[in-house]
Write a protein that holds these residues in place. Structure first.
Motif, PDB file in Angstrom:
ATOM      1  N   GLY A  83      31.595  19.758  20.335  1.00 56.31           N
ATOM      2  CA  GLY A  83      30.431  19.621  21.200  1.00 56.31           C
ATOM      3  C   GLY A  83      30.350  20.698  22.260  1.00 56.31           C
ATOM      4  O   GLY A  83      29.672  20.525  23.268  1.00 56.31           O
ATOM      5  N   PHE A  84      31.044  21.793  22.124  1.00 58.93           N
ATOM      6  CA  PHE A  84      30.944  22.910  23.072  1.00 58.93           C
ATOM      7  C   PHE A  84      30.112  24.023  22.451  1.00 58.93           C
ATOM      8  O   PHE A  84      29.912  24.077  21.256  1.00 58.93           O
ATOM      9  N   GLU A  85      29.594  24.904  23.305  1.00 65.80           N
ATOM     10  CA  GLU A  85      28.900  26.093  22.795  1.00 65.80           C
ATOM     11  C   GLU A  85      29.909  26.948  22.043  1.00 65.80           C
ATOM     12  O   GLU A  85      31.103  26.938  22.371  1.00 65.80           O
ATOM     13  N   PRO A  86      29.513  27.661  21.067  1.00 60.86           N
ATOM     14  CA  PRO A  86      30.443  28.605  20.438  1.00 60.86           C
ATOM     15  C   PRO A  86      30.947  29.612  21.474  1.00 60.86           C
ATOM     16  O   PRO A  86      30.178  30.076  22.319  1.00 60.86           O
ATOM     17  N   ASN A  87      32.243  29.873  21.445  1.00 65.96           N
ATOM     18  CA  ASN A  87      32.889  30.832  22.354  1.00 65.96           C
ATOM     19  C   ASN A  87      32.805  30.441  23.836  1.00 65.96           C
ATOM     20  O   ASN A  87      32.863  31.291  24.717  1.00 65.96           O
ATOM     21  N   GLU A  88      32.642  29.157  24.100  1.00 62.06           N
ATOM     22  CA  GLU A  88      32.597  28.702  25.512  1.00 62.06           C
ATOM     23  C   GLU A  88      34.008  28.704  26.092  1.00 62.06           C
ATOM     24  O   GLU A  88      34.944  28.163  25.485  1.00 62.06           O
TER      25      GLU A  88
ATOM     26  N   LYS B 118      35.681  20.927  29.947  1.00 59.43           N
ATOM     27  CA  LYS B 118      34.755  21.953  30.424  1.00 59.43           C
ATOM     28  C   LYS B 118      35.342  22.600  31.674  1.00 59.43           C
ATOM     29  O   LYS B 118      36.084  21.976  32.430  1.00 59.43           O
TER      30      LYS B 118
ATOM     31  N   ARG C 145      34.864  27.181  17.842  1.00 58.18           N
ATOM     32  CA  ARG C 145      33.918  26.289  17.183  1.00 58.18           C
ATOM     33  C   ARG C 145      34.491  24.886  17.307  1.00 58.18           C
ATOM     34  O   ARG C 145      35.587  24.733  17.864  1.00 58.18           O
ATOM     35  N   ASP C 146      33.785  23.858  16.802  1.00 60.02           N
ATOM     36  CA  ASP C 146      34.341  22.517  16.861  1.00 60.02           C
ATOM     37  C   ASP C 146      35.700  22.506  16.183  1.00 60.02           C
ATOM     38  O   ASP C 146      35.916  23.152  15.143  1.00 60.02           O
TER      39      ASP C 146
END
Lengths: 666, 393
Positions: free
Chosen positions: B279-284, B357, B262-263
């Motif tokens: 600012g990432f998707e959860p679990n990215e 990313k 999470r953040d």
């Protein structure tokens, strides 16, 4: 041990240099010989150098050599420099390929290059001829010359093409050493490409260009073989002229010109090498410099010191070229005649005289032998108007339709030729030829070295004088001596007879009769008393007498001998037939025959000249001409009756001659 | 702040079907010190040569002050270049080298009312401008020396003066310091920056040396394989690398696979680490960058992670140690000495963790298993120049 080694090394080095330079040194020393001999020192003199500068044949070829070398150097330097720049900007693989292609001509044997170029030119000319004829046929606005010949143009093209690789070779490394961003930098600062070339590339590669040009010039001056095949009949370089002159004998004049040539080439090489050494030194010092002071730096990099000589050099070269072109232009358009004869076979004042009287320029060249002349003509390289082959070769040329019939109306002096020398077997109706000179073959011997006077061809085969006999180094003459001894015809086609003759020669060779097989070396050997007996030509015997104190005698042996006639003929489709006939008529005159007889020591076919020669001699030298000598020179009809002429042999017999000669292993 | 001067629009360059520049879009501001940074063969020199006019792009436009200049030859551009190895004219002395550009220039005759007549720059003005330049580069008194009687640093300065004397709007510098030794290079970096500020024009600088780029630039453009990886200030690039390539190329980085839970929370090695990114998707899945100097060594019982020291190198100011965490090797810079083979714990502050990313570079960098070789590679790279290195021999 060490000490002995170093002595040995020194001796060895000395020997190497001796072998390398002794011959050249000898040549230089004898170029200052007062006498005519190349073996006996007769005092110091510049005589031969003076003679040299009055020899128009030599001076003209010096001029041709300089002109062709300079023009070829300038053009090749220009082309080679830009080619090198082109190579440089290519990608590596292409550049390597092209560099290899560029190097091959330098490695290639000159003779191959020469022959190839000759063939190429001849092929091109024949193609051009059909093209020009076609063009002239379809329009009449302008007319293309249909007949191109080998000459100065082809000589120049050949020189340019063999010089270009040397220029490329010496410019390329300079380009590679150059920072490849220099051109970009110059263009970045406001230069167009050409300005960048002029302001940046040129100063950088200048040393390479100069040494390339020097190398090219040296190669051009030096070249013989390629010139020989591409110069055709109208031009002759110095090297070619020297070669032509040595065919007869090595005169001290040749020593003199060879000395000058050697010194010229040596000087050029020294200049090139010193330049290179100085460049390297300069570079080395500059590399070491960052620690040095500014003053020193300024000293090493001062550009002004080399300006003046360079400009003077360029000025001199330009003046020479302009001069040369002016002279060439003055001579262009004048009528010419191209003559090919033998070395030392004309009194050269006759050429000048003819040119002055008629305004026709004479390009006078020499061939080595009848056989050499024949192959030259066959290959198309010998583009002459007048040739002077011997009897048997004339028949062969007539047989092969290579001669033009003469218009005897243009040659009134033909009437002066003695009837004995008209309608001879080689030209039975006398439609093609005007005789030039004639003579006999006989035996020359040194009276001190043989027990009793020689009268028979036996002397050439008996072991009595083993090791002291000289035999001809050409098949026809050598076989003739054996055929005469065996009592066979000189023109026999019988294989058994020819094999027998060859066996006779082979046996004598095995028995060690022959010191060696010679042509013109006969002069040195007989004049120096190094051989006792030799079969050779009468005229040459008389020349020898002039140069030696040895008691040399000449005899036409009792079995008979060969007698020969050399006659002037005009080649088929000769471009200057009228001029050729004018030349022939001039040479056939009594005055010309007298002068020639006196110069070449061969007999004239001109009746009046034959009669007047003893008186002419007496007036000239203020002494009486020994009648015995005159009989040797111009043999009586009686003697001639004992002699046979060579006739052209059928093809099979000629092949057999070649085969037997090879078997003999000379 | 300042206006745009040069723009590259969709520029491609291909040599023999090999794409060297891949749709490059880039602009350069006036009076800016911009550095093109990247490894050999990344296309940075090609970009420079296109701007200089020594190459024409296969496609795309080069705009100068809004005007397309693709086909304008170098000698008509208001751009000058300082070349690798300087490319001074060996046959001319320092004065003439610097005066070269001025002597080539033609400008409208001030006495000609039509303004069409072109005249040379008067000799007096040339002398004055060259002497000024000599002053700027501190080489007064050297004007009569030939280039090969100068040291490398001096030659370098002459090359800069030769370009600047023409008062270009842009100066291009192609690895100008590559041939100098380390000490001189550091001095020249400061010198160059000073000169740039003094003359107040745009410098476009090409280098493969990240330290050089960080020291001098206002803006750094990181390039690889013909495309731009990141544009930014030196601080941005160092602190916020966009991908594993940039992180690895600029400074030293440990790059670890992680998952953004999470953040402000990332999971590595099965453990959660607090961080400052979001600012990432959860679990990215993400790449986690940890700079070697941001890792604290602590007793193993206090460590967030525990690993074994496999190699220690003394670097003067610090030790470079390689630590094995479950088969993945990290570089850690520390002032404490940890003997080889010892087990240590580490602790990372949240601001020492940077999340990126995933990119095509993920998994290619950031492992120090082959630590020493990597240094060697960097050394080699400094000896090579770009595309045309094949033509060097």
């Amino acid at each position: 041990m060490k000490k002995r080694n170093s002595t040995f090394n020194r001796v060895f080095t000395f020997l190497v240099f001796l072998f390398l330079y002794a011959p050249i040194l000898l040549l230089i020393v004898f170029s200052f010989n007062a006498g005519e001999s190349s073996t006996v020192w007769q005092g110091f003199s510049f005589h031969w150098y003076r003679e040299l500068f009055q020899d128009r044949l030599i001076m003209r070829s010096v001029y041709t050599t300089l002109l062709v070398s300079l023009l070829a150097t300038i053009i090749a330097t220009f082309a080679g420099t830009f080619a090198a720049i082109g190579f440089y900007s290519l990608r590596r693989r292409q550049r390597h390929l092209l560099t290899t292609v560029n190097n091959i001509p330098m490695m290639n044997a000159d003779i191959v290059t020469g022959v190839a170029m000759c063939l190429f030119f001849v092929a091109f000319f024949s193609g051009w001829s059909s093209f020009a004829t076609w063009v002239n046929g379809i329009q009449s606005v302008f007319e293309l010359p249909t007949r191109l010949t080998l000459g100065f143009g082809t000589l120049l093209i050949a020189h340019i093409s063999f010089n270009i690789p040397y220029v490329i070779l010496s410019v390329s490394p300079k380009l590679r050493q150059m920072d490849k961003n220099l051109v970009d930098a110059a263009m970045d600062l406001g230069c167009t490409w050409f300005q960048a070339f002029w302001k940046v590339i040129l100063p950088e590669i200048k040393p390479g260009i100069v040494s390339g040009a020097l190398t090219a010039f040296t190669m051009s001056v030096d070249d013989f073989i390629i010139s020989y095949f591409t110069a055709g009949s109208s031009s002759s370089t110095l090297a070619m002229t020297i070669y032509g002159m040595t065919k007869k004998r090595v005169t001290p004049e040749i020593n003199a010109i060879s000395t000058l040539l050697f010194i010229t080439v040596l000087a050029l090489l020294v200049i090139t090498n010193i330049r290179e050494a100085r460049m390297e030194q300069l570079e080395q010092r500059r590399r070491d410099l960052p620690t040095a002071t500014a003053a020193e730096a300024a000293k090493y990099s001062s550009p002004s010191s080399s300006r003046l000589p360079a400009m003077l050099g360029a000025g001199a070269a330009a003046a020479l070229v302009i001069c040369a072109i002016w002279v060439a232009g003055r001579n262009a358009g004048k009528p010419v005649v191209n003559v090919c004869s033998w070395g030392e076979y004309i009194d050269e004042t006759l050429i000048t005289q003819f040119e002055e009287e008629t305004g026709i320029m004479v390009n006078y060249q020499t061939a080595e032998s009848n056989e050499a002349l024949y192959s030259l003509l066959k290959s198309g390289a010998g583009d002459y108007d007048v040739v002077v082959p011997s009897d048997y070769m004339i028949s062969q040329l007539i047989e092969e339709d290579m001669l033009e019939e003469l218009n005897y109306d243009n040659i009134p002096n033909f009437a002066l030729v003695s009837d004995r020398f008209k309608n001879l077997p080689y030209d039975p109706d006398n439609r093609y030829t005007v005789p030039y000179a004639w003579g006999t073959i006989g035996i020359i011997y040194n009276a001190d070295m043989v027990d009793e006077p020689i009268t028979s061809w036996d002397a050439m085969f008996s072991t009595e004088n083993a090791g002291n006999v000289l035999m001809f180094r050409n098949s026809r003459d050598a076989m003739a001596t054996a055929l005469l001894k065996l009592g066979y015809s000189l023109n026999t086609t019988d294989e058994a007879e020819l094999r027998e003759a060859k066996e006779l020669l082979a046996q004598a060779k095995r028995d060690g009769v022959y010191q060696s097989f010679v042509m013109d070396e006969v002069y040195q050997k007989m004049e120096g008393g190094n051989a006792a007996i030799s079969a050779y030509y009468a005229g040459d015997y008389l020349s020898m007498l002039d140069n030696t104190d040895e008691p040399l005698e000449f005899v036409v042996p009792e079995e008979g001998s060969n007698w020969f006639v050399d006659a002037m003929c005009v080649l088929k489709d000769a471009p200057h037939k009228e001029e050729a006939e004018a030349w022939i008529n001039f040479i056939a005159s009594t005055e010309a025959n007298l002068a020639n007889m006196d110069y070449i020591w061969y007999a004239s076919p001109n009746e009046e000249a034959l009669e007047q020669y003893p008186a002419y001699y007496e007036e000239l030298y203020e002494e009486e001409l020994d009648p015995e000598i005159y009989e040797i020179m111009a043999a009586s009809q009686e003697t001639l009756d004992r002699c046979q002429m060579y006739l052209v042999l059928p093809y099979e017999t000629r092949s057999l001659y070649n085969k037997l000669w090879t078997e003999l292993g000379i | 702040m300042s206006k745009e001067l040069i723009r590259l629009r969709d520029v491609c360059m291909a040599f023999d079907d090999e794409l060297v520049l891949d749709h490059l879009n880039l602009y350069f501001n006036d009076k800016e010190f911009l550095t093109l940074l990247g490894p050999s063969g990344c296309g940075k020199s090609t970009t420079l040569r296109i701007i200089g006019g020594f190459m024409t792009p296969t496609s795309g436009d080069v705009l100068f002050d809004g005007v397309r200049i693709n086909d304008v030859p170098p000698y008509q551009r208001q751009i000058n270049t300082v070349f690798q190895k300087y490319a001074l004219f060996p046959h001319l002395n320092v004065f003439e080298n610097i005066a070269f550009g001025l002597r080539m220039q033609r400008r409208p005759d001030p006495n000609d009312p039509t303004g069409k007549k072109l005249v040379k720059i008067p000799e007096e003005e040339i002398r004055q401008r060259v002497m000024e330049m000599l002053e700027v580069i501190s080489l007064k008194g050297f004007e009569h020396r030939k280039p090969d009687a100068l040291s490398g640093g001096q030659q370098q300065r002459v090359a800069i003066a030769r370009a600047l004397v023409n008062r270009p709007k842009v100066l291009l510098l192609d690895e100008p310091l590559a041939a100098l030794d380390l000490k001189l290079r550091k001095d020249m970096q400061i010198e160059l920056k000073r000169i740039q500020q003094q003359v107040g024009i745009t410098f476009i600088y090409v280098t493969h040396d990240q330290e050089e780029a960080l020291t001098m630039s206002d803006t750094i453009v990181v390039m690889d394989k013909g495309s731009i990886q990141q544009i930014g200030t030196p601080e941005d690039i160092y602190n916020e690398p966009k991908n594993a390539f940039v992180a690895d190329f600029i400074g030293e980085s440990n790059i670890i696979d992680g998952v953004m839970l999470r953040d402000n929370c990332v999971k590595m090695y099965g453990r959660e680490f607090p961080c400052l990114d979001g600012g990432f998707e959860p679990n990215e899945p993400v790449d986690v960058v940890i700079r070697p100097e941001d890792i604290d060594i602590v007793p193993k019982e206090q460590g967030q992670l525990v690993g074994t020291v496999t190699s220690v190198t003394f670097k003067g100011m610090q030790y470079d140690i390689i630590v094995d965490f479950r088969g993945f090797k990290w570089l850690i810079q520390t002032t404490d000495h940890c003997p080889e083979g010892s087990r240590i714990g580490i602790k990372i502050d949240p601001d020492g963790i940077h999340i990126m990313k995933k990119s095509k570079y993920s998994g290619m960098f950031g492992d120090y298993s082959s630590f020493s070789e990597e240094y060697d590679e960097l050394d080699d790279a400094s000896l090579l120049d770009e595309e045309e290195s094949e033509d060097e021999t």
